[in-house]
Write a protein that holds these residues in place. Structure first.
Motif, PDB file in Angstrom:
ATOM      1  N   UNK A 613      37.277 -23.399  35.414  1.00  0.00           N
ATOM      2  CA  UNK A 613      37.695 -24.791  35.589  1.00  0.00           C
ATOM      3  C   UNK A 613      37.483 -25.579  34.310  1.00  0.00           C
ATOM      4  N   UNK A 614      38.553 -26.264  33.810  1.00  0.00           N
ATOM      5  CA  UNK A 614      38.484 -26.963  32.528  1.00  0.00           C
ATOM      6  C   UNK A 614      37.399 -28.027  32.516  1.00  0.00           C
ATOM      7  N   UNK A 615      37.305 -28.839  33.564  1.00  0.00           N
ATOM      8  CA  UNK A 615      36.324 -29.912  33.588  1.00  0.00           C
ATOM      9  C   UNK A 615      34.901 -29.335  33.652  1.00  0.00           C
ATOM     10  N   UNK A 616      34.746 -28.277  34.410  1.00  0.00           N
ATOM     11  CA  UNK A 616      33.429 -27.646  34.483  1.00  0.00           C
ATOM     12  C   UNK A 616      33.014 -27.073  33.131  1.00  0.00           C
ATOM     13  N   UNK A 617      33.974 -26.503  32.399  1.00  0.00           N
ATOM     14  CA  UNK A 617      33.656 -25.961  31.067  1.00  0.00           C
ATOM     15  C   UNK A 617      33.155 -27.065  30.155  1.00  0.00           C
ATOM     16  N   UNK A 618      33.821 -28.220  30.182  1.00  0.00           N
ATOM     17  CA  UNK A 618      33.397 -29.347  29.336  1.00  0.00           C
ATOM     18  C   UNK A 618      32.002 -29.833  29.719  1.00  0.00           C
ATOM     19  N   UNK A 619      31.756 -29.955  31.018  1.00  0.00           N
ATOM     20  CA  UNK A 619      30.441 -30.418  31.474  1.00  0.00           C
ATOM     21  C   UNK A 619      29.335 -29.451  31.076  1.00  0.00           C
ATOM     22  N   UNK A 620      29.598 -28.168  31.235  1.00  0.00           N
ATOM     23  CA  UNK A 620      28.583 -27.166  30.893  1.00  0.00           C
ATOM     24  C   UNK A 620      28.326 -27.149  29.393  1.00  0.00           C
ATOM     25  N   UNK A 621      29.376 -27.231  28.595  1.00  0.00           N
ATOM     26  CA  UNK A 621      29.201 -27.234  27.133  1.00  0.00           C
ATOM     27  C   UNK A 621      28.380 -28.434  26.688  1.00  0.00           C
TER      28      UNK A 621
END
Length: 847
Positions: A613-621
């Protein structure tokens, strides 16, 4: 006159006349041999006083000078010299003095200061002990049981043994119909009137020694109402070395109300007579010459004491302990194999089929009715037949596979054979193919590799023991204090392991500190497996240095050990792979505890987060960047997952970023990890041979557990708090090489669950050992589970089952429902009272 050292030594031994066994290594210097100085090493020096002869055996000379290198001194018999003048004046002859001294020593033993297993070369190689001498069974019986119990015993399991002899009293009248059927020996001077039959059993063992000691490796004392699974029992004995002193049986220590009368020393353990007692050739060789002395000592004690010794098996064990110096083997598996006190008089075949303990038993006692002996025999022969059929089916599969592999290699040049039938004949087990194709020598490399466990629940689980508690697969007692027989067993194993380490590090000044981890598992007739992580202190350094040692061993069902090699890498980097989908606060909690257990402690570990998930990737990064900025040298990588999320695809994507030699921990975002887990992950996973599947402790919904009290900061392992994840195979420590060799995850599995069991079964089939252990260092936090109705039927059932079993303990749920029932009852009464009150009010208003 000054005596030489050898003369002084021999004279001292001869004058003693009461020495029973002396095992030491003596060194005597300055013995001239051909003009050169030599050293005489006396190893395993043993002496036995008997009549007017002193027998000295195993006395060897090793010369330091080359001219004496081949010299060996062996004294077989030395005539005893006459007693000293002082003893003549007292009127005591040598024989009486020796016997009285032996009896006194027997009745007044000195407890050992410390029970330390003797360190020696213990071998446990199957091929080495496949002896042809076998087992001699001596059956204690009486005239009135010859036509019933004894006959039934011989017609069932007795005929399958190497040799069985029935021992009766001297005045026994053997029926003519049995004289040519049963092998019977009449013991002179023995009567059937005395019970318990102490003298009868002692003299039976002496007879077996005097007439058969060189013909058999093992000697069994059996009752006429015991059933023995002959094949399983002899297979068990083939695992053991008959040249070691072994006293085998179901250990007993006496009933609590009988301990005062028995007067056993704390370390003394006897083998209960009912399920059968076995002596190795070495043990019986030492015991038999002293049996008369033991009987004399027992008679003397009973004359002088108000607490007589009359139990036959107890007194035999006391004699073995104080003459041979060994105890009955103490092991839980023997208690399972040698079943005792089963109600054999009312035995019914259906009870056998429905009893799991009896299905694994090797001996059953008592079986007092002859018809029941035949029923038991039929039951176990049925089991053996089913097992034989299973082995035959596996052998047929091997032959088929081998034939199909070698057929193309052995085909004539230019000839293609496509329809060769490799069906196996039931009698000859030869492939039904042309002789030129299937009669070649088949290499075992061509055979398919079979694995022992047939399913996920066939694998025996290890118990995990720290220095205080046992963590085990028990829904009622998942954690119990170390105590009882297990504590004694662990003490013996630790003492042996400690001695092994100290022998290996002779030049170090190590001091044993404690057990860090102990893993115990029982594996069928071969005995117990142990893996010990021991902590030592090196006192030669300043400051003292901590030294960790791992010892792996097998203990057969006797007081012996086998050391096994250990190839684990204690310093390997652990690569965490954590799949993430729909990131929430649980991920932040995971990072906090990862910082505490890994980053702060500078643990040798990397973290791979596979995010969908794109938004999850940003949040995790964004979250990961905070920790990378804070901790220099931290290795946390974020990997973007492709396609639809499944746990199998996410972990496989993480694997693709690693080398084959990397150690991997398949992790979950809801795990709480203690620092001591890392050592177990590194040591229990061995590249190319072993995969570690820890059972984590799965917490229940703590809102139920602590609904009336404050939730503590630390949740301990207890029944009311959670359970070991027996049905979960999602967490594992393994090398990428082993992951690939097993075939990896099935990436076609969609939705919840199934992928972990699939990989687990593949690992089993790959031939790698699987270590399955409850690991106190892993705790799974409870969270709501959503089971989609779109899942396939089997996955949906598994999801709903997991959802229900993780809610709360059954006992706690029952209490909760009872509380709700009480609350509903009180509410019902309140409602009824309100309705009745309103009715009265309405009635009054109408009036």
């Amino acid at each position: 006159m000054k005596l030489s050292p050898v003369s002084a030594l021999l004279l001292g031994v001869i004058m003693g006349c009461a020495v029973t066994t002396l095992i030491h290594t003596l060194t005597v210097s300055c013995v001239q041999c051909g003009g050169a100085t030599s050293r005489i090493g006396l190893d395993k020096f043993s002496s036995v006083a008997s009549s007017n002869h002193l027998r000295i055996r195993q006395l060897g000379m090793v010369a330091s000078d080359s001219s004496c290198a081949a010299l060996r001194l062996r004294l077989e018999t030395v005539k005893a010299v006459s007693p000293s003048n002082r003893r003549r004046k007292r009127g005591v002859d040598a024989d009486g003095g020796a016997l009285n001294a032996s009896i006194h020593e027997f009745l007044n033993p000195v407890p050992p200061k410390q029970q330390m297993p003797e360190l020696g070369k213990v071998k446990y190689i199957r091929e080495e002990y496949q002896t042809s001498k076998g087992l001699l069974v001596g059956v204690v019986t009486a005239e009135k049981y010859l036509t019933t119990r004894a006959k039934a015993l011989y017609e069932t399991w007795g005929k399958e043994m190497t040799k069985v002899i029935f021992f009766v009293a001297s005045d026994c009248k053997v029926p003519a119909s049995l004289q040519a059927v049963l092998p019977i020996i009449k013991l002179q001077g023995i009567s059937d009137q005395a019970y318990p039959p102490q003298r009868k059993v002692f003299m039976m063992l002496k007879y077996m020694h005097d007439h058969f000691i060189e013909e058999y490796d093992w000697f069994m004392r059996a009752d006429d109402d015991v059933y023995v699974r002959s094949t399983a029992f002899e297979e068990l004995l083939r695992k053991l070395d008959p040249q070691q002193k072994i006293y085998l049986g179901r250990a007993g220590m006496g009933k609590p109300d009988d301990l005062k009368r028995l007067q056993l020393l704390p370390h003394e353990k006897y083998c209960m007579g009912g399920p059968g007692v076995v002596f190795s050739q070495s043990a019986l060789r030492i015991l038999a010459p002293q049996l008369e002395m033991c009987l004399s000592a027992i008679v003397l004690h009973n004359k002088q004491s108000e607490l007589p010794w009359y139990n036959e098996d107890v007194e035999l064990g006391r004699c073995v302990s104080r003459v041979v110096g060994i105890q009955c083997s103490v092991s839980q598996e023997l208690r399972d194999y040698l079943q005792f006190d089963y109600k054999g008089t009312a035995l019914k075949p259906v009870e056998l089929w429905n009893s799991k303990p009896l299905s694994h038993a090797i001996t059953i006692h008592p079986v007092k009715i002859a018809e029941n002996m035949h029923s038991v025999h039929h039951y176990y022969k049925t089991i053996e037949l089913m097992e034989a059929k299973q082995k035959l089916l596996k052998a047929e599969e091997q032959v088929r596979a081998a034939c199909l592999q070698v057929t193309p290699k052995l085909s004539p040049p230019g000839m293609q054979i496509s329809n060769v039938s490799c069906k196996v004949h039931s009698h000859s087990c030869r492939p039904m193919a042309p002789a030129s194709l299937c009669e070649g020598t088949l290499s075992t490399d061509n055979l398919p590799q079979l694995y022992k466990p047939q399913g996920k629940f066939d694998l025996p689980t290890w118990k995990h023991i720290d220095h205080r508690f046992v963590h085990q697969e028990d829904p009622i007692n998942p954690r119990v204090p170390v105590g009882g027989e297990l504590q004694q067993e662990l003490a013996e194993v630790t003492a042996f392991a400690t001695k092994v380490v100290l022998e290996k590090r002779k030049n170090s000044k190590l001091k044993f500190d404690k057990i860090v981890n102990a893993f115990v598992r029982h594996e069928g007739p071969q005995g117990r497996n142990y893996i010990l992580d021991l902590l030592f202190t090196d006192t030669s350094t300043d400051p003292y240095k901590a030294v960790h040692e791992r010892v792996t061993m097998v203990r057969p069902m006797a007081a012996t050990f086998l050391m096994l090699p250990e190839k684990s890498n204690s310093y390997a980097t652990i690569n965490f792979i954590v799949p993430l989908f729909h990131v929430n606060d649980r991920f932040n909690e995971f990072l906090i505890q990862y910082e505490r257990t890994v980053l702060q402690r500078k643990e040798n570990a990397n973290l791979l987060l596979v995010v969908y998930g794109d938004q999850d990737v940003k949040n995790v990064q964004a979250e990961v960047k905070k920790y990378l900025d804070k901790w220099a040298g931290a290795h946390i990588n974020v990997i973007r997952g492709d396609g639809n999320f499944t746990r199998a695809r996410a972990i496989h994507a993480g694997m693709e970023h690693l080398q084959d030699s990397d150690l991997v921990f398949l992790c979950d975002v809801d795990l709480t990890i203690r620092s001591d887990f890392f050592t177990r992950c590194r040591k229990n996973a061995v590249r190319g041979s072993r995969v570690y599947y820890p059972e984590f402790f799965k917490l229940y919904n703590l809102d139920y557990v602590y609904r009336y009290s404050k939730q503590p900061d630390y949740i301990r392992v207890a029944r009311e708090n959670g359970h070991w994840a027996v049905y979960s195979f999602g967490m594992a420590c393994l090398y990428k090489e082993d992951y690939l060799a097993s075939g990896g995850f099935n990436l076609d599995i969609e939705g919840w669950g199934g992928e972990d069991v699939d990989l687990f079964l593949k690992v089993l089939k790959s031939g790698r050992e699987v270590m399955r252990v409850p690991d106190v260092g892993l705790t799974h936090r409870w969270h709501p589970k959503i089971c989609s109705k779109q899942l396939p039927k089997l996955q949906l059932e598994q999801c709903l089952s997991s959802q229900a079993e993780n809610l709360a303990d059954r006992i706690e749920l029952a209490r909760y429902l009872l509380e709700l029932e009480d609350q509903l009852g009180a509410l019902s009464k309140t409602i009824s009272a309100n309705i009745e009150s309103r009715s009265r009010t309405q009635h009054s208003n109408k009036i």
